[in-house]
Design a protein around this motif. Structure first.
Motif, short mmCIF file in Angstrom:
data_model
loop_
_atom_site.label_atom_id
_atom_site.label_comp_id
_atom_site.label_asym_id
_atom_site.label_seq_id
_atom_site.Cartn_x
_atom_site.Cartn_y
_atom_site.Cartn_z
N MET A 193 -68.58 -65.41 0.31
CA MET A 193 -69.50 -64.26 0.42
C MET A 193 -68.74 -62.98 0.74
O MET A 193 -68.96 -61.95 0.11
CB MET A 193 -70.54 -64.53 1.52
CG MET A 193 -71.62 -65.49 1.13
SD MET A 193 -72.90 -64.68 0.13
CE MET A 193 -74.15 -65.93 0.05
N GLN A 285 -75.62 -56.24 -4.27
CA GLN A 285 -76.75 -57.15 -4.47
C GLN A 285 -76.46 -58.18 -5.55
O GLN A 285 -76.63 -59.38 -5.36
CB GLN A 285 -77.97 -56.31 -4.85
CG GLN A 285 -79.27 -57.05 -4.70
CD GLN A 285 -80.46 -56.19 -5.09
OE1 GLN A 285 -80.33 -55.23 -5.85
NE2 GLN A 285 -81.62 -56.52 -4.58
N MET A 288 -73.85 -60.67 -4.48
CA MET A 288 -74.36 -61.65 -3.54
C MET A 288 -75.17 -62.73 -4.25
O MET A 288 -75.05 -63.90 -3.95
CB MET A 288 -75.22 -60.98 -2.49
CG MET A 288 -75.77 -61.98 -1.52
SD MET A 288 -76.88 -61.25 -0.36
CE MET A 288 -78.16 -60.68 -1.43
N PHE A 289 -76.00 -62.31 -5.21
CA PHE A 289 -76.81 -63.31 -5.90
C PHE A 289 -75.96 -64.28 -6.71
O PHE A 289 -76.21 -65.47 -6.73
CB PHE A 289 -77.85 -62.63 -6.79
CG PHE A 289 -79.05 -62.17 -6.02
CD1 PHE A 289 -79.73 -63.06 -5.20
CD2 PHE A 289 -79.48 -60.86 -6.08
CE1 PHE A 289 -80.83 -62.65 -4.48
CE2 PHE A 289 -80.58 -60.44 -5.36
CZ PHE A 289 -81.25 -61.33 -4.56
N LEU B 183 -84.51 -68.59 0.11
CA LEU B 183 -83.25 -67.84 0.10
C LEU B 183 -83.32 -66.61 -0.79
O LEU B 183 -82.90 -65.52 -0.41
CB LEU B 183 -82.11 -68.76 -0.34
CG LEU B 183 -81.74 -69.82 0.69
CD1 LEU B 183 -80.72 -70.78 0.13
CD2 LEU B 183 -81.21 -69.18 1.96
N ILE B 184 -83.89 -66.79 -1.98
CA ILE B 184 -83.95 -65.65 -2.89
C ILE B 184 -84.79 -64.52 -2.30
O ILE B 184 -84.38 -63.36 -2.30
CB ILE B 184 -84.49 -66.09 -4.27
CG1 ILE B 184 -83.42 -66.93 -4.97
CG2 ILE B 184 -84.84 -64.88 -5.12
CD1 ILE B 184 -83.70 -67.20 -6.40
N MET B 187 -83.02 -62.89 0.73
CA MET B 187 -81.85 -62.10 0.34
C MET B 187 -82.25 -60.83 -0.41
O MET B 187 -81.69 -59.76 -0.18
CB MET B 187 -80.90 -62.95 -0.51
CG MET B 187 -80.21 -64.02 0.31
SD MET B 187 -78.76 -64.71 -0.45
CE MET B 187 -79.33 -65.07 -2.04
N MET B 188 -83.22 -60.98 -1.30
CA MET B 188 -83.67 -59.82 -2.07
C MET B 188 -84.08 -58.68 -1.16
O MET B 188 -83.65 -57.54 -1.31
CB MET B 188 -84.89 -60.20 -2.94
CG MET B 188 -84.56 -60.90 -4.22
SD MET B 188 -85.98 -61.02 -5.34
CE MET B 188 -87.20 -61.94 -4.46
N ILE B 191 -81.51 -56.75 1.71
CA ILE B 191 -80.64 -55.61 1.45
C ILE B 191 -81.40 -54.39 0.95
O ILE B 191 -80.82 -53.33 0.81
CB ILE B 191 -79.50 -55.95 0.49
CG1 ILE B 191 -80.02 -56.52 -0.78
CG2 ILE B 191 -78.51 -56.87 1.10
CD1 ILE B 191 -78.92 -56.54 -1.80
N MET B 282 -76.29 -59.23 4.29
CA MET B 282 -76.06 -60.38 3.43
C MET B 282 -75.45 -61.54 4.17
O MET B 282 -75.76 -62.69 3.89
CB MET B 282 -75.18 -59.98 2.27
CG MET B 282 -75.99 -59.34 1.19
SD MET B 282 -74.95 -58.81 -0.11
CE MET B 282 -75.14 -57.09 0.05
N GLY B 286 -77.55 -64.64 3.78
CA GLY B 286 -76.87 -65.65 2.96
C GLY B 286 -76.23 -66.73 3.81
O GLY B 286 -76.58 -67.90 3.72
#
Lengths: 370, 366
Positions: A193, A285, A288-289, B183-184, B187-188, B191, B282, B286
């Motif tokens: 990460m 972003q 990270m994804f 998680l998605i 995380m979305m 940030i 993150m 994450g």
């Protein structure tokens, strides 16, 4: 060379200036390592059970007593009917229903055989399979008991006594395996990460322009990015190994040096991987994804949570491309089986190949975008 | 005013086609891989045997083990010295050792010993493998005894509810759905606010007359819609590709997913209002959420087995509540009554998280 040192100084300054990140780098792994290993057990000692005894005979009571005192089951309730027991299953209060029919004892004595009904909540097949295996075993033992009591000549019955032996972990301590495994995941997660966010951050802030117009060679730039991650990865690893030793009393049967040697190459894989993602992404972003996407696949297919040998063939082949799998393997080999350097050479070679590919690719791709 | 904010957020997301595609495609690919690959079924586990007796009865048992779908005979060992090596090279997970008197004992005394060695470096796998091997052996014994007429025979009849074929997918698909959505979504959103802070555009928002609550909600709406599209595609996949049927009401599943998504989004918002940089946000969402969501949600390891402290701790993981509830509806086919409690908890978590993030957010404004 001196140029590299200058870059390294800048990178380290950047890391040390950011106290929040620094604290997280230490606290996140340690905290998780203290908590998570306790969660990872399949050991079923408390399978919840609802008993429907329609017979109320001495045999049915003896059998129920034998099942509930076995240590594998936890009696939720005595239900008056199957329907009531099923409601316990629906409400997740019970996982297994043992239903004894009304003329259980009568059938046994008069007709020499009788039936029992087991209904199992099979949403989780693993729990259902083990629960069924335990209870059928108990029923069989009970059956042999009453057959012997009935005076049937013992010698004409065939029996095989199974003597199980658990190699490398005779006490079946789940943490011996999970703790080193979770260390692997944490080292990977932090390294991957942080690296993924690194270059792309400079892109986003715009500082990358300055580096692009400076006379710094790309390889030196990338190397300057890599070394701090390398040091950080080894730091996180050491922190993890320390927690494993102090809190869980775990030290490898094999040589600690072998683990460090392997990590030396392994950490390069994930800093390279992160940098590669970074060179392809336009924003933190995105980076990270993408990192998340691959990391979670790597983790769930690492063999730590579910064994690689039970995966379908194509998935087993995918695991050959999964660097995390090799580290989980190495931890298992060195910590539990005491394997030495010679035993893990294939794993070292594999991750070295990954490290070279990812880092070369990152360097080449970085040139293209600048 | 509010609508304008939402519009602006939508523009932000739709302009970035690459990220959009990722958000819509990632769950699909992940669910397919995990739905097929993550399994605790024991199938064709490699086995080795060391048969000192080498008689007919032991050979028949070996054939029976090899013939069962759980095991595949990998190797016949010649002497005890090979045991260690076989495990170390990972050639077998289980080794059955027949003592030299096996056939003789079984034939004449009716009772013989067999030693099962399991590679317990993965204890979960070892205990499963041993119990399945025990089952195969018990069946063999039963066959040996069928000639005899025994008194008092008890026959257990087993019925597997909800999942008669014991497919792992029934357990893992709902679980993975929870993990991926959690998680998605977190995380979305985590940030989204912090990004504006870092880029300085937050100042613009702050001088606008909109209240912080509005700004926060406007940020969440587009992600909520993306998450719901993900839910629908995951459901379609699980039914048509992974063959995990939906036994309960689809509307109820969508409602439940909606409530769960809200809680995951608010968790992301909280992280976002606390964190100073995208990097910190993150790491928190994450690194900080990934492993706890895998390990404490009941996705792989049943929560009931955990020590009491972890059982309590697992209650603050929204995915845990979702996974229990979605299995009730999707697999068991239960109605709203069965999952009202879980929905209530998820809503409570959402409200608390939102309140805290609005409060934190206000502090930053001043």
């Amino acid at each position: 060379m001196s140029l590299l040192l200058v870059i390294l100084r800048k990178e380290f300054l950047q890391i040390f200036r950011n106290k929040t990140i620094l604290k997280m780098i230490v606290a996140l792994p340690v905290l998780q390592l203290l908590i998570l290993p306790w969660a990872a057990t399949f050991e079923q000692k408390n399978i919840t059970l609802s008993v429907v005894d329609n017979d109320h005979s001495s045999f049915s009571r003896r059998l129920t007593e034998k099942v509930t005192s076995s240590g594998f089951f936890q009696l939720t309730d005595y239900s008056v009917s199957y329907d009531q027991a099923l409601r316990s299953v629906e409400a997740n209060r019970a996982n297994l229903i043992l239903e004894i029919p009304g003329h259980f004892e009568n059938d046994l004595v008069r007709e020499d055989q009788s039936q029992l009904m087991l209904s199992v909540n099979a949403v989780n097949g693993q729990v259902a399979g083990l629960g069924t295996a335990y209870i059928t075993q108990i029923i069989q033992d009970f059956n042999l008991e009453i057959i012997e009591e009935a005076g049937y000549p013992n010698a004409s019955l065939s029996k095989i006594n199974v003597i199980p032996q658990f190699k490398y972990n005779p006490e079946m301590n789940y943490r011996n395996y999970m703790v080193p495994g979770i260390i692997v995941l944490l080292v990977t997660l932090m390294g991957g990460m942080l690296a993924a966010l690194n270059i792309v951050r400079e892109k986003e802030i715009g500082t990358i322009e300055q580096i692009n117009v400076s006379p710094i060679p790309k390889a030196v730039f990338i190397l300057g990015k890599l070394v701090p991650f390398w040091i950080m990865g080894l730091l996180i690893l050491s922190l993890g190994l320390l927690v494993a030793w102090v809190i869980y009393g775990l030290s490898p049967v094999g040589d600690l040096g072998v683990i460090y040697l392997f990590s030396f190459f392994y950490i390069l894989v994930f800093s390279g991987f992160g940098l590669l993602i970074s060179t392809y992404s336009d924003s933190q972003q995105q980076a990270m994804f993408v990192a998340f996407f691959f990391l979670i696949i790597f983790f769930l297919l690492s063999g730590l949570f579910t064994p690689v040998s039970s995966m379908p063939g194509w998935a087993q082949k995918i695991t050959l491309l999964n660097p995390v799998r090799y580290f989980v393997d190495v931890m298992r080999l060195v910590y539990m089986k005491g394997s030495g350097l010679a035993d893990i050479i294939p794993q070292i070679l594999s991750v070295t190949v990954f490290a070279v590919i990812f880092n070369m690719w990152a360097i080449l791709n970085y040139k293209k975008t600048s | 005013m509010f609508i304008h904010f939402i519009k602006k957020e939508f523009f932000h997301i739709f302009r970035d086609i690459r990220t959009m595609m990722m958000l819509l495609l990632m769950p699909v690919v992940q669910l397919i891989i995990f739905g097929f690959a993550i399994t605790t079924e024991i199938n064709h586990t490699p086995v080795a045997v060391l048969d000192h007796s080498n008689g007919e009865l032991s050979r028949r048992l070996i054939a029976k083990i090899d013939g069962s779908r759980y095991f595949t005979l990998q190797e016949k060992l010649q002497h005890a010295g090979q045991l260690e090596e076989t495990f170390r090279q990972g050639k077998a997970k289980l080794i059955a050792v027949f003592p030299s008197g096996f056939d003789n004992d079984l034939y004449h005394n009716g009772s013989a010993d067999i030693q099962l060695l399991a590679d317990a470096s993965d204890p979960n796998e070892a205990s499963t493998v041993i119990s399945y091997a025990g089952q195969v052996i018990a069946q063999y014994v039963q066959e040996l005894n069928t000639g005899n007429t025994l008194p008092y025979v008890i026959r257990p009849e087993v019925k597997m509810l909800y999942n008669p074929q014991l497919k792992s997918a029934y357990n893992f698909v709902p679980g993975i759905m929870g993990l991926i959505l959690m998680l998605i979504c977190a995380m979305m959103t985590s940030i989204s606010i912090v990004r504006e802070k870092e880029q300085g555009t937050m100042e613009v928002l702050l001088v606008s007359p909109a209240r912080p609550v509005m700004i926060i909600i406007a940020k969440a709406v587009p992600y909520l819609m993306i998450a719901m599209i993900d839910v629908v595609s995951i459901l379609l996949l699980s039914v048509f590709v992974l063959h995990v049927p939906i036994s309960g009401s689809v509307i109820l599943i969508l409602l439940l997913s909606f409530v769960f998504t809200l809680s995951a989004l608010s968790l992301g918002l909280l992280i976002s209002s606390v964190a100073k940089t995208q990097q910190a946000a993150m790491l928190a969402s994450g690194v900080g959420l990934m492993l706890p969501s895998i390990l404490l949600s009941g996705l792989i390891f049943p929560v009931e087995n955990m020590p009491w402290i972890l059982r309590i701790l697992s209650n603050i993981i929204p995915a845990k509540w979702f996974i229990v509830a979605i299995k009730d509806v999707m697999i068991k086919g239960l109605g709203i009554g069965a999952i009202a409690g879980e929905c209530g908890v998820l809503l409570l978590i959402t409200v608390i998280l939102l309140l805290v993030s609005v409060k934190k957010f206000k502090i930053r404004v001043e």
